[in-house]
Design an enzyme around this catalytic site. Structure first.
Site, PDB file in Angstrom:
ATOM      1  N   LYS A 140      30.890  39.784  43.538  1.00  0.00           N
ATOM      2  CA  LYS A 140      32.276  39.893  43.071  1.00  0.00           C
ATOM      3  C   LYS A 140      33.049  38.658  43.515  1.00  0.00           C
ATOM      4  O   LYS A 140      32.906  38.213  44.659  1.00  0.00           O
ATOM      5  CB  LYS A 140      32.899  41.170  43.631  1.00  0.00           C
ATOM      6  CG  LYS A 140      34.281  41.489  43.059  1.00  0.00           C
ATOM      7  CD  LYS A 140      34.803  42.813  43.604  1.00  0.00           C
ATOM      8  CE  LYS A 140      36.154  43.175  43.014  1.00  0.00           C
ATOM      9  NZ  LYS A 140      36.663  44.453  43.569  1.00  0.00           N
ATOM     10  N   SER A 164      38.211  47.689  40.099  1.00  0.00           N
ATOM     11  CA  SER A 164      38.307  46.274  39.799  1.00  0.00           C
ATOM     12  C   SER A 164      36.958  45.551  39.794  1.00  0.00           C
ATOM     13  O   SER A 164      36.862  44.452  39.256  1.00  0.00           O
ATOM     14  CB  SER A 164      39.233  45.588  40.806  1.00  0.00           C
ATOM     15  OG  SER A 164      38.693  45.687  42.116  1.00  0.00           O
ATOM     16  N   SER A 202      37.427  50.814  43.690  1.00  0.00           N
ATOM     17  CA  SER A 202      36.915  49.708  42.877  1.00  0.00           C
ATOM     18  C   SER A 202      35.415  49.484  42.861  1.00  0.00           C
ATOM     19  O   SER A 202      34.924  48.683  42.070  1.00  0.00           O
ATOM     20  CB  SER A 202      37.598  48.408  43.276  1.00  0.00           C
ATOM     21  OG  SER A 202      38.856  48.364  42.677  1.00  0.00           O
TER      22      SER A 202
END
Ligand code: GLN
Length: 508
Positions: free
Chosen positions: A79, A154, A178
């Protein structure tokens, strides 16, 4: 079966037995990225050359030294808010568009010790604020199960990459859901560890008292292997906890007999879709048929989680994001007459709408006249929620709920309605407020879209949630393949035109 379609532990075994080389695995995943990335947009940065070079080095190392570690050479999506030395780390934001970290996050250092293989930096909602990956400066990621739908967020890029075969495993972060919510919406496994188990050093901060790094994988075994690699005390993170780290793979026993499971009625809220409710209930029945004891319970303060979170998280974010001023690093606006104007312009053009909304909310909640009324109150509510969980865990070993109240929604459906978007995390947010661990595993589909089961555990009892998740997975048998899994998939005209609708920052 294609290499990109295999589980991490299967590939690791083949690599160890020299049935396949790391270069072959990497090539398979890179081919996949090349063919699907124009449509899915899982990555902000693809490390095409670098990962091939690294793969060759790892193959050489294995040939000379033998024993690879469990994550050695497995193509990984990272990420894009986890600092990687010399590799652009944008946080999905224009303000960090040009940011090259000078150091590695502790998790990256640990993974490097295992000779991991990053294939790219995954797309995400800007500064991890969002539930759909639509708040990325680099355009939305699409859900491989249905490309008109969001992958969740996210960590949407990480989850979609694992689901689509654009990565074998991925790193995500979870502040309010997330990791778990995108895992649920993409039909993969996502684990949020206990606060303090995994170092946050080098994780770009959103809300420091809530953020945790964790794995997104294709099965529970991979999640346990991954957690083994990243858990542990770190002197660079003062909130990281000193304690003995068990071998999490030992928890992978297929047995829930005698286990006590609570089902908090507050997490089976009104907004939970019928089909989601049904699948979760069936999952519970399955666990009962395997010998677990299960009953409904109540954690009354959980219903205030969302309200408390949307004070605390923005408050912390407003402080954490004060550092982006165009002076130290990141984007700087041009053509300002003085420094005040430069600050203003930089932040106004560097941040997107959701980030600005959070900064305003947080600054307001922390302002002198309102601090007690908002932030002070929210912290008190947080304590009540912590106590609710503490009490529940005197009676139950784990709690279960849906991970997300809905399946993947349409791209664009909730962007103009932040409150609706915030509701995506009703079931996951209480867990972050209490700092405890939870895992999401696929438990069904609705109209071809995956549904996730959330299993919540006591602080530092990752072993029990892994055990329950593993057992469930053994008996449930989820068909993990999104429709895009055909090897030579060709984009339709319709899909190609979807690609045009992309973010401002994408691949310039
Ligand atoms: N969707 C939640 C938010 O927007 C949680 C995000 C997260 O876990 N990073 O704040």
């Amino acid at each position: 079966m294609e290499l990109w379609d295999m589980k991490g532990h299967q590939l690791a075994e083949m690599i160890e037995k020299k049935e396949v080389s790391v270069s072959e695995v990497t090539r398979s995943v890179l081919d996949r990225i090349r063919s699907l990335e124009p449509l899915l947009n899982c990555y902000i940065t693809v490390l095409e050359e670098e990962s091939q070079t690294l793969a060759r080095q790892i193959d050489k190392y294995i040939a000379q030294e033998g024993h690879p570690a469990p994550l050695t050479g497995l193509p990984m999506a990272v990420k894009d808010l986890i600092c990687t030395r010399g590799v652009r780390t944008t946080c999905g934001s224009r303000i960090l568009d040009n940011y090259l970290p000078v150091y590695d996050a502790t998790v990256i250092q640990k993974l490097k010790d295992q000779r991991y293989l990053p294939v790219g930096k995954a797309n995400m909602d800007e500064f991890a604020m969002g539930s759909s990956t639509e708040n990325s400066y680099y355009g939305p990621t699409r859900n491989p199960w249905n490309t008109e739908r969001v992958p969740g967020g996210s960590s949407g890029g990480s989850a979609a990459a694992v689901a689509a075969g654009e990565a074998i495993v991925a790193l995500g972060s979870d502040t309010g859901g997330s990791i778990r919510q995108p895992a649920s919406l993409c039909g993969v496994v996502g684990l949020k560890p206990t606060y303090g188990l995994v170092s946050r050093y080098g994780l770009v901060a959103f809300a420091s008292s809530l953020d945790q790094i964790g794995p997104i994988t294709r099965d529970v075994q991979d999640a346990a292997i991954f957690l083994n690699a990243i858990a542990g005390h770190d002197v660079m993170d003062s909130t990281s906890v000193k304690r003995e780290i068990p071998d999490y793979t030992k928890a992978l026993v297929d047995d829930v007999r005698g286990l006590k499971i609570g089902v908090p009625q507050e997490l089976m809220v009104e907004g939970v879709e019928m089909k989601v409710r049904d699948s979760v209930n069936q999952a519970i029945e399955l666990l009962v048929s395997l010998g677990a004891f299960c009953e409904e319970t109540s954690l009354p303060y959980l219903e205030h989680s969302l309200s408390a979170y949307y004070i605390i998280a923005p408050a912390e974010a407003s402080a954490n994001l004060a550092r982006y001023d165009g002076v130290k690093y990141g984007h700087r606006a041009r053509g300002s007459r003085n420094i005040r104007e430069m600050y203003k312009k930089t932040r106004s053009e560097g941040f997107g709408a959701e980030v600005k909304r959070r900064i305003m909310l947080g600054t307001y909640a922390l302002s002198a006249g309102y601090y007690e009324a908002y932030y002070g109150q929210a912290q008190k509510v947080r304590t009540l929620i912590v106590n609710d969980f503490r009490q529940a865990f005197q009676k139950y070993d784990v709690l279960v709920s849906p991970t997300s109240p809905t399946v993947a929604f349409k791209i664009g459906e909730k962007v103009d309605n932040p409150l609706q978007m915030y509701l995506s995390d009703v079931c996951t947010i209480p867990v972050n407020l209490a700092g405890i661990p939870a895992i999401s595993v696929p438990c069904g589909t609705s109209d071809g879209l995956p549904i996730g089961l959330q299993i919540i555990g006591r602080a530092f009892d990752e072993e029990t949630i892994l055990r329950v998740a593993y057992t469930f997975e053994q008996y449930f048998g989820f068909n993990q393949s999104p429709p895009l899994t055909n090897p030579g998939v060709q984009l339709t005209e319709d899909q190609k035109s979807q690609v045009q609708m992309s973010g401002e920052g994408r691949r310039r």
